[in-house]
Enzyme design. Structure first.
Site, PDB file in Angstrom:
ATOM      1  N   GLY A  13       0.798  -1.223   0.000  1.00  0.00           N
ATOM      2  CA  GLY A  13       0.000   0.000   0.000  1.00  0.00           C
ATOM      3  C   GLY A  13       0.830   1.272   0.000  1.00  0.00           C
ATOM      4  N   ASP A  36       1.333  -9.015   1.177  1.00  0.00           N
ATOM      5  CA  ASP A  36       0.112  -8.293   0.823  1.00  0.00           C
ATOM      6  C   ASP A  36      -0.843  -9.312   0.196  1.00  0.00           C
ATOM      7  OD1 ASP A  36      -0.361  -4.952   0.334  1.00  0.00           O
ATOM      8  OD2 ASP A  36      -1.775  -6.311  -0.634  1.00  0.00           O
ATOM      9  N   TYR A 143     -14.672   3.569   9.285  1.00  0.00           N
ATOM     10  CA  TYR A 143     -13.211   3.535   9.400  1.00  0.00           C
ATOM     11  C   TYR A 143     -12.778   4.081  10.766  1.00  0.00           C
ATOM     12  CZ  TYR A 143      -8.363   4.952   8.265  1.00  0.00           C
ATOM     13  OH  TYR A 143      -7.007   5.134   8.252  1.00  0.00           O
ATOM     14  N   LYS A 147     -10.955   2.292  13.949  1.00  0.00           N
ATOM     15  CA  LYS A 147      -9.663   2.744  14.492  1.00  0.00           C
ATOM     16  C   LYS A 147      -9.765   2.973  16.002  1.00  0.00           C
ATOM     17  CE  LYS A 147      -6.976   2.722  10.854  1.00  0.00           C
ATOM     18  NZ  LYS A 147      -5.943   1.688  10.758  1.00  0.00           N
TER      19      LYS A 147
HETATM   20  N1  LIG Z   1      -2.626   6.870   4.009  1.00  0.00           N
HETATM   21  C1  LIG Z   1      -3.053   7.669   4.981  1.00  0.00           C
HETATM   22  O1  LIG Z   1      -3.215   8.876   4.782  1.00  0.00           O
HETATM   23  C2  LIG Z   1      -3.333   7.093   6.338  1.00  0.00           C
HETATM   24  C3  LIG Z   1      -3.722   7.957   7.369  1.00  0.00           C
HETATM   25  C4  LIG Z   1      -4.009   7.427   8.625  1.00  0.00           C
HETATM   26  C5  LIG Z   1      -3.849   6.073   8.872  1.00  0.00           C
HETATM   27  N2  LIG Z   1      -3.455   5.251   7.850  1.00  0.00           N
HETATM   28  C6  LIG Z   1      -3.350   3.818   8.146  1.00  0.00           C
HETATM   29  O2  LIG Z   1      -2.120   3.300   7.673  1.00  0.00           O
HETATM   30  C7  LIG Z   1      -2.297   1.950   7.208  1.00  0.00           C
HETATM   31  C8  LIG Z   1      -1.803   1.840   5.788  1.00  0.00           C
HETATM   32  O3  LIG Z   1      -2.535   2.737   4.981  1.00  0.00           O
HETATM   33  P1  LIG Z   1      -2.250   2.908   3.423  1.00  0.00           P
HETATM   34  O4  LIG Z   1      -2.567   4.313   3.094  1.00  0.00           O
HETATM   35  O5  LIG Z   1      -0.937   2.347   3.087  1.00  0.00           O
HETATM   36  O6  LIG Z   1      -3.427   1.994   2.827  1.00  0.00           O
HETATM   37  P2  LIG Z   1      -3.483   1.304   1.389  1.00  0.00           P
HETATM   38  O7  LIG Z   1      -4.922   1.061   1.083  1.00  0.00           O
HETATM   39  O8  LIG Z   1      -2.662   2.072   0.414  1.00  0.00           O
HETATM   40  O9  LIG Z   1      -2.754  -0.084   1.663  1.00  0.00           O
HETATM   41  C9  LIG Z   1      -3.360  -1.151   2.349  1.00  0.00           C
HETATM   42  C10 LIG Z   1      -2.770  -2.452   1.797  1.00  0.00           C
HETATM   43  O10 LIG Z   1      -3.406  -3.543   2.478  1.00  0.00           O
HETATM   44  C11 LIG Z   1      -3.619  -4.578   1.529  1.00  0.00           C
HETATM   45  N3  LIG Z   1      -4.701  -5.455   1.970  1.00  0.00           N
HETATM   46  C12 LIG Z   1      -6.042  -5.291   1.807  1.00  0.00           C
HETATM   47  N4  LIG Z   1      -6.703  -6.337   2.317  1.00  0.00           N
HETATM   48  C13 LIG Z   1      -5.769  -7.178   2.830  1.00  0.00           C
HETATM   49  C14 LIG Z   1      -5.838  -8.431   3.493  1.00  0.00           C
HETATM   50  N5  LIG Z   1      -7.012  -9.030   3.742  1.00  0.00           N
HETATM   51  N6  LIG Z   1      -4.680  -9.017   3.887  1.00  0.00           N
HETATM   52  C15 LIG Z   1      -3.489  -8.420   3.628  1.00  0.00           C
HETATM   53  N7  LIG Z   1      -3.360  -7.245   2.988  1.00  0.00           N
HETATM   54  C16 LIG Z   1      -4.494  -6.627   2.605  1.00  0.00           C
HETATM   55  C17 LIG Z   1      -3.969  -3.844   0.237  1.00  0.00           C
HETATM   56  O11 LIG Z   1      -3.758  -4.667  -0.906  1.00  0.00           O
HETATM   57  C18 LIG Z   1      -3.034  -2.639   0.298  1.00  0.00           C
HETATM   58  O12 LIG Z   1      -1.822  -2.884  -0.388  1.00  0.00           O
HETATM   59  C19 LIG Z   1      -3.788   1.644   7.402  1.00  0.00           C
HETATM   60  O13 LIG Z   1      -3.990   0.995   8.625  1.00  0.00           O
HETATM   61  C20 LIG Z   1      -4.417   3.010   7.430  1.00  0.00           C
HETATM   62  O14 LIG Z   1      -5.622   3.010   8.134  1.00  0.00           O
HETATM   63  C21 LIG Z   1      -3.185   5.726   6.604  1.00  0.00           C
END
Ligand SMILES: NC(=O)c1ccc[n+]([C@@H]2O[C@H](COP(=O)([O-])OP(=O)(O)OC[C@H]3O[C@@H](n4cnc5c(N)ncnc54)[C@H](O)[C@@H]3O)[C@@H](O)[C@H]2O)c1
Length: 315
Positions: A13, A36, A143, A147
């Site tokens: 991700g 992933d 969401y 969290k």
């Molecule tokens: N990006 C942001 O701005 C942001 C802000 C606050 C918190 N977060 C948190 O950070 C973490 C990562 O966020 P991100 O932006 O990289 O999200 P993203 O959606 O880009 O990446 C999530 C990854 O998880 C994988 N995934 C989905 N289902 C799955 C499963 N069942 N088993 C294994 N992998 C699976 C997806 O293929 C994807 O590659 C999350 O917990 C998110 O809530 C992100």
């Protein structure tokens, strides 16, 4: 020094692809297993990568046992905007995935677990300016509910099962090396791509919508700093407030215009506006600063300069 074996779940991700590279630098490529549900894409294919669905707990157990995993970074989640469209999927992945990881950490005596929370854990009646560490939390998205519940699970597993689980409440994360995954702050990534490619951008939030944000390099730095800190320094076992900067769409557009004078932004708010309106505008991260020395390096100016200097080579 103990040789660590790191498992990253959701490594493909937006955050995972950059955090995995940070972990390679810290622990060595051979000691990091990126996983992933899909992939591997791009640079992640250069090292140990396995397909893993975190909802399949027996496969998770088998991988931890086989590889003698000592630390888990669990990043797989459904994000805010996608979660509102598919609430059951978001709840199932975000809750069951976390509990599987925490149970596996107990079962296999994993040394440390990292799991990210979000500013989405706050809600409409949370104080919006410089939101403190401890305050009202009434999230209005699935969401955000997941969290907040996740934060309470982390605290519970620390107190009752002795799991050394650590967490950050990230604000919107902005990077240029990977595409965002369906969040409400995604506009602040897309705007750079559109500014360079089309010199115009239609924003799904109103011009004056302030949100807390963080440049990806700072997010990786904060995460590794938290995880490397001595256990006794980690006093918050739910999740730490952290932030890098705070801006609204018109401010980031004005910053980009300094480099691309022809750039124009227009506004067409959609359902994500009400999500953004329920979140803090800025964050007080003084507890993280005091407990384990957090300090961001990037503000809006530094981030914009860095992205516009490096992104063109990738387009
Ligand atoms: N990006 C942001 O701005 C942001 C802000 C606050 C918190 N977060 C948190 O950070 C973490 C990562 O966020 P991100 O932006 O990289 O999200 P993203 O959606 O880009 O990446 C999530 C990854 O998880 C994988 N995934 C989905 N289902 C799955 C499963 N069942 N088993 C294994 N992998 C699976 C997806 O293929 C994807 O590659 C999350 O917990 C998110 O809530 C992100």
């Amino acid at each position: 020094m103990v040789k660590e074996k790191i498992l990253v779940i959701g490594a493909g991700g937006q955050l995972g692809s950059e955090l995995t590279q940070g972990l390679w630098k810290l622990h060595g490529k051979d000691n990091v297993i990126a996983t992933d549900i899909k992939g591997p894409e791009g640079i992640l294919g250069q090292a140990d990568f396995e397909i893993l669905d975190v909802l399949q707990d027996q496969k998770l157990d088998a991988l931890i046992r086989k590889s003698k995993v000592t630390q888990i970074y669990h990043l797989a989640a459904v994000l805010s905007a996608t979660g509102e469209k598919n609430p059951k999927l978001a709840w199932n992945l975000n809750m069951d995935g976390l509990v599987h990881v925490l149970d596996a950490a107990v079962e296999h005596k994993v040394n440390k677990v990292y799991w990210p929370s979000s500013i989405a854990a706050f809600g409409p009646t949370t104080p919006k300016i410089k939101t403190p560490q401890d305050t009202i939390m009434d999230p209005s998205t699935v969401y955000g509910i997941s969290k907040l519940a996740g934060e309470r699970w982390c605290d519970w597993y620390f107190r009752n099962k002795g799991v050394d689980v650590r967490s950050l409440r990230y604000p919107g994360l902005i990077g240029y090396k990977s595409k965002p995954g369906g969040g409400t702050t995604d506009y602040a990534v897309d705007i750079f791509f559109k500014a360079l490619l089309e010199k115009k951008f239609e924003c799904f939030l109103k011009s004056d919508t302030y949100l807390p944000m963080m440049y990806m390099d700072d997010a990786v730095k904060a995460t590794l700093q938290l995880m490397e800190a001595p256990c006794e320094k980690i006093k918050v076992r739910s999740s730490y407030n952290v932030t890098g900067m705070s801006f609204c769409p018109s401010e980031i557009a004005a910053e980009i215009k300094k480099y691309i004078p022809a750039f124009e932004i227009t506004y067409k708010p959609d359902f994500r506006q009400s999500i953004a309106d329920s979140w803090p505008k800025s964050i007080n991260d003084s507890v993280a600063r005091i407990d384990w020395g957090w300090e961001p390096a990037f503000g809006l100016e530094e981030m914009t300069a860095e992205i516009l200097a490096n992104l063109p080579a990738l387009l």
